[in-house]
Write a protein that holds these residues in place. Structure first.
Motif, PDB file in Angstrom:
ATOM      1  N   ASP A  25       0.798  -1.233   0.000  1.00 35.69           N
ATOM      2  CA  ASP A  25       0.000   0.000   0.000  1.00 35.69           C
ATOM      3  C   ASP A  25       0.828   1.279   0.000  1.00 35.69           C
ATOM      4  OD1 ASP A  25       0.994  -0.167   2.535  1.00 35.69           O
ATOM      5  OD2 ASP A  25      -0.940  -0.092   3.548  1.00 35.69           O
ATOM      6  N   ASN A  26       2.110   1.164  -0.375  1.00 37.59           N
ATOM      7  CA  ASN A  26       2.911   2.385  -0.467  1.00 37.59           C
ATOM      8  C   ASN A  26       3.981   2.234  -1.543  1.00 37.59           C
ATOM      9  OD1 ASN A  26       5.614   1.641   0.902  1.00 37.59           O
ATOM     10  ND2 ASN A  26       4.078   0.949   2.399  1.00 37.59           N
ATOM     11  N   ASN A  27       4.414   3.367  -2.088  1.00 41.38           N
ATOM     12  CA  ASN A  27       5.375   3.369  -3.194  1.00 41.38           C
ATOM     13  C   ASN A  27       6.711   2.741  -2.819  1.00 41.38           C
ATOM     14  OD1 ASN A  27       3.979   4.508  -5.377  1.00 41.38           O
ATOM     15  ND2 ASN A  27       4.202   6.555  -4.516  1.00 41.38           N
ATOM     16  N   ARG A  45       8.331  -0.381  -4.867  1.00 38.98           N
ATOM     17  CA  ARG A  45       9.633  -0.332  -5.554  1.00 38.98           C
ATOM     18  C   ARG A  45      10.592  -1.387  -5.014  1.00 38.98           C
ATOM     19  NH1 ARG A  45       8.916   5.187  -4.675  1.00 38.98           N
ATOM     20  NH2 ARG A  45      10.587   5.156  -3.145  1.00 38.98           N
ATOM     21  N   ASN A  46      10.633  -1.546  -3.688  1.00 37.54           N
ATOM     22  CA  ASN A  46      11.551  -2.515  -3.080  1.00 37.54           C
ATOM     23  C   ASN A  46      11.188  -3.956  -3.443  1.00 37.54           C
ATOM     24  OD1 ASN A  46      13.044  -0.473  -1.909  1.00 37.54           O
ATOM     25  ND2 ASN A  46      12.051  -0.651   0.085  1.00 37.54           N
ATOM     26  N   VAL A  47       9.900  -4.281  -3.401  1.00 36.51           N
ATOM     27  CA  VAL A  47       9.454  -5.632  -3.747  1.00 36.51           C
ATOM     28  C   VAL A  47       9.692  -5.889  -5.236  1.00 36.51           C
ATOM     29  CG1 VAL A  47       7.420  -7.119  -3.968  1.00 36.51           C
ATOM     30  CG2 VAL A  47       7.818  -5.869  -1.842  1.00 36.51           C
ATOM     31  N   GLU A  48       9.384  -4.906  -6.068  1.00 34.09           N
ATOM     32  CA  GLU A  48       9.608  -5.057  -7.514  1.00 34.09           C
ATOM     33  C   GLU A  48      11.094  -5.308  -7.800  1.00 34.09           C
ATOM     34  OE1 GLU A  48       8.641  -2.765 -11.697  1.00 34.09           O
ATOM     35  OE2 GLU A  48       8.642  -1.598  -9.837  1.00 34.09           O
ATOM     36  N   ARG A  49      11.967  -4.539  -7.194  1.00 36.66           N
ATOM     37  CA  ARG A  49      13.408  -4.699  -7.387  1.00 36.66           C
ATOM     38  C   ARG A  49      13.867  -6.089  -6.931  1.00 36.66           C
ATOM     39  NH1 ARG A  49      15.308  -1.220  -3.845  1.00 36.66           N
ATOM     40  NH2 ARG A  49      14.643   0.521  -5.118  1.00 36.66           N
ATOM     41  N   PHE A  50      13.382  -6.526  -5.774  1.00 32.71           N
ATOM     42  CA  PHE A  50      13.759  -7.839  -5.272  1.00 32.71           C
ATOM     43  C   PHE A  50      13.333  -8.935  -6.250  1.00 32.71           C
ATOM     44  CE2 PHE A  50      12.546 -11.778  -3.225  1.00 32.71           C
ATOM     45  CZ  PHE A  50      13.756 -12.165  -2.679  1.00 32.71           C
ATOM     46  N   MET A  51      12.094  -8.881  -6.733  1.00 30.13           N
ATOM     47  CA  MET A  51      11.597  -9.922  -7.624  1.00 30.13           C
ATOM     48  C   MET A  51      12.370  -9.937  -8.947  1.00 30.13           C
ATOM     49  SD  MET A  51       7.491 -10.180  -6.862  1.00 30.13           S
ATOM     50  CE  MET A  51       7.036  -8.527  -7.324  1.00 30.13           C
ATOM     51  N   PHE A  80      -1.075  -1.438  -4.500  1.00 34.02           N
ATOM     52  CA  PHE A  80      -0.326  -1.921  -5.645  1.00 34.02           C
ATOM     53  C   PHE A  80      -0.358  -3.441  -5.612  1.00 34.02           C
ATOM     54  CE2 PHE A  80       1.517   2.115  -4.425  1.00 34.02           C
ATOM     55  CZ  PHE A  80       1.609   2.789  -5.635  1.00 34.02           C
ATOM     56  N   ILE A  81      -0.579  -4.051  -6.770  1.00 37.05           N
ATOM     57  CA  ILE A  81      -0.551  -5.501  -6.888  1.00 37.05           C
ATOM     58  C   ILE A  81       0.634  -5.843  -7.785  1.00 37.05           C
ATOM     59  CG2 ILE A  81      -1.776  -7.582  -7.627  1.00 37.05           C
ATOM     60  CD1 ILE A  81      -4.398  -5.903  -7.310  1.00 37.05           C
ATOM     61  N   LEU A  82       1.595  -6.535  -7.230  1.00 38.03           N
ATOM     62  CA  LEU A  82       2.781  -6.941  -7.984  1.00 38.03           C
ATOM     63  C   LEU A  82       2.677  -8.441  -8.244  1.00 38.03           C
ATOM     64  CD1 LEU A  82       3.846  -4.802  -5.539  1.00 38.03           C
ATOM     65  CD2 LEU A  82       5.793  -4.892  -7.075  1.00 38.03           C
ATOM     66  N   ALA A  83       2.785  -8.822  -9.500  1.00 43.81           N
ATOM     67  CA  ALA A  83       2.732 -10.222  -9.871  1.00 43.81           C
ATOM     68  C   ALA A  83       4.088 -10.639 -10.418  1.00 43.81           C
ATOM     69  CB  ALA A  83       1.643 -10.466 -10.901  1.00 43.81           C
ATOM     70  N   ALA A  84       4.640 -11.697  -9.846  1.00 40.97           N
ATOM     71  CA  ALA A  84       5.926 -12.223 -10.288  1.00 40.97           C
ATOM     72  C   ALA A  84       5.713 -13.575 -10.926  1.00 40.97           C
ATOM     73  CB  ALA A  84       6.873 -12.360  -9.099  1.00 40.97           C
ATOM     74  N   ASN A 130      15.481  -8.908  -9.397  1.00 37.60           N
ATOM     75  CA  ASN A 130      16.821  -9.425  -9.091  1.00 37.60           C
ATOM     76  C   ASN A 130      16.817 -10.934  -8.880  1.00 37.60           C
ATOM     77  OD1 ASN A 130      18.062  -6.933  -9.316  1.00 37.60           O
ATOM     78  ND2 ASN A 130      17.919  -6.483  -7.135  1.00 37.60           N
ATOM     79  N   ALA A 131      15.670 -11.476  -8.476  1.00 39.39           N
ATOM     80  CA  ALA A 131      15.538 -12.923  -8.285  1.00 39.39           C
ATOM     81  C   ALA A 131      15.222 -13.638  -9.600  1.00 39.39           C
ATOM     82  CB  ALA A 131      14.464 -13.212  -7.240  1.00 39.39           C
ATOM     83  N   GLY A 132      15.118 -12.886 -10.703  1.00 35.10           N
ATOM     84  CA  GLY A 132      14.918 -13.495 -12.015  1.00 35.10           C
ATOM     85  C   GLY A 132      13.478 -13.634 -12.464  1.00 35.10           C
ATOM     86  N   TYR A 133      12.569 -12.910 -11.827  1.00 33.61           N
ATOM     87  CA  TYR A 133      11.159 -12.990 -12.179  1.00 33.61           C
ATOM     88  C   TYR A 133      10.753 -11.844 -13.099  1.00 33.61           C
ATOM     89  CZ  TYR A 133      10.495 -16.596  -8.687  1.00 33.61           C
ATOM     90  OH  TYR A 133      10.578 -17.771  -7.991  1.00 33.61           O
ATOM     91  N   SER A 134       9.754 -12.109 -13.939  1.00 35.74           N
ATOM     92  CA  SER A 134       9.101 -11.045 -14.690  1.00 35.74           C
ATOM     93  C   SER A 134       8.070 -10.437 -13.748  1.00 35.74           C
ATOM     94  CB  SER A 134       8.381 -11.607 -15.915  1.00 35.74           C
ATOM     95  OG  SER A 134       9.311 -12.153 -16.811  1.00 35.74           O
ATOM     96  N   VAL A 135       7.996  -9.125 -13.710  1.00 35.83           N
ATOM     97  CA  VAL A 135       7.141  -8.457 -12.731  1.00 35.83           C
ATOM     98  C   VAL A 135       6.182  -7.509 -13.434  1.00 35.83           C
ATOM     99  CG1 VAL A 135       7.101  -6.994 -10.676  1.00 35.83           C
ATOM    100  CG2 VAL A 135       9.014  -8.553 -11.042  1.00 35.83           C
ATOM    101  N   SER A 136       4.917  -7.595 -13.044  1.00 35.95           N
ATOM    102  CA  SER A 136       3.942  -6.601 -13.491  1.00 35.95           C
ATOM    103  C   SER A 136       3.404  -5.896 -12.254  1.00 35.95           C
ATOM    104  CB  SER A 136       2.803  -7.253 -14.278  1.00 35.95           C
ATOM    105  OG  SER A 136       2.040  -8.097 -13.445  1.00 35.95           O
ATOM    106  N   VAL A 137       3.167  -4.603 -12.396  1.00 35.32           N
ATOM    107  CA  VAL A 137       2.657  -3.800 -11.287  1.00 35.32           C
ATOM    108  C   VAL A 137       1.349  -3.174 -11.735  1.00 35.32           C
ATOM    109  CG1 VAL A 137       3.087  -1.852  -9.751  1.00 35.32           C
ATOM    110  CG2 VAL A 137       4.998  -3.282 -10.512  1.00 35.32           C
ATOM    111  N   LYS A 138       0.322  -3.357 -10.921  1.00 33.90           N
ATOM    112  CA  LYS A 138      -0.988  -2.781 -11.208  1.00 33.90           C
ATOM    113  C   LYS A 138      -1.411  -1.956  -9.999  1.00 33.90           C
ATOM    114  CE  LYS A 138      -5.476  -4.648 -11.453  1.00 33.90           C
ATOM    115  NZ  LYS A 138      -6.337  -5.797 -11.747  1.00 33.90           N
ATOM    116  N   GLU A 139      -1.839  -0.737 -10.261  1.00 32.26           N
ATOM    117  CA  GLU A 139      -2.317   0.120  -9.176  1.00 32.26           C
ATOM    118  C   GLU A 139      -3.827  -0.007  -9.110  1.00 32.26           C
ATOM    119  OE1 GLU A 139      -1.651   4.654  -7.525  1.00 32.26           O
ATOM    120  OE2 GLU A 139      -0.600   3.973  -9.325  1.00 32.26           O
ATOM    121  N   GLU A 140      -4.327  -0.295  -7.914  1.00 31.79           N
ATOM    122  CA  GLU A 140      -5.762  -0.479  -7.706  1.00 31.79           C
ATOM    123  C   GLU A 140      -6.170   0.342  -6.492  1.00 31.79           C
ATOM    124  OE1 GLU A 140      -7.965  -4.357  -6.456  1.00 31.79           O
ATOM    125  OE2 GLU A 140      -7.570  -4.428  -8.617  1.00 31.79           O
TER     126      GLU A 140
END
Length: 68
Positions: A34-36, A40-46, A62-66, A48-58
């Motif tokens: 629920d915060n920027n 950003r931190n979760v997106e960066r981690f995913m 924020f919903i991040l899918a890896a 770096n772990a080799g996942y494709s990441v999509s971010v959707k604001e609702e």
């Protein structure tokens, strides 16, 4: 896909929850934050772990899918 609710938590807790979720579900997860900063931190981690990441604001969340 497993969905993890990390809303209301400050870093590094959402990143740690993401790490644990990906270890248990290596094909992918969805993380709710629920915060920027957490987004950003979760997106960066995913990424770096080799996942494709999509971010959707609702609304204010924020919903991040890896996925591999």
């Amino acid at each position: 896909m497993v969905r993890i609710d990390a809303r209301g938590m400050s870093c590094p807790q959402p990143v740690l929850m993401t790490k644990n979720a990906l270890e248990a579900n290596p094909k992918g997860v969805e993380i709710l934050v629920d915060n920027n900063t957490a987004c950003r931190n979760v997106e960066r981690f995913m990424k770096n772990a080799g996942y494709s990441v999509s971010v959707k604001e609702e609304d204010e969340d924020f919903i991040l899918a890896a996925t591999k």
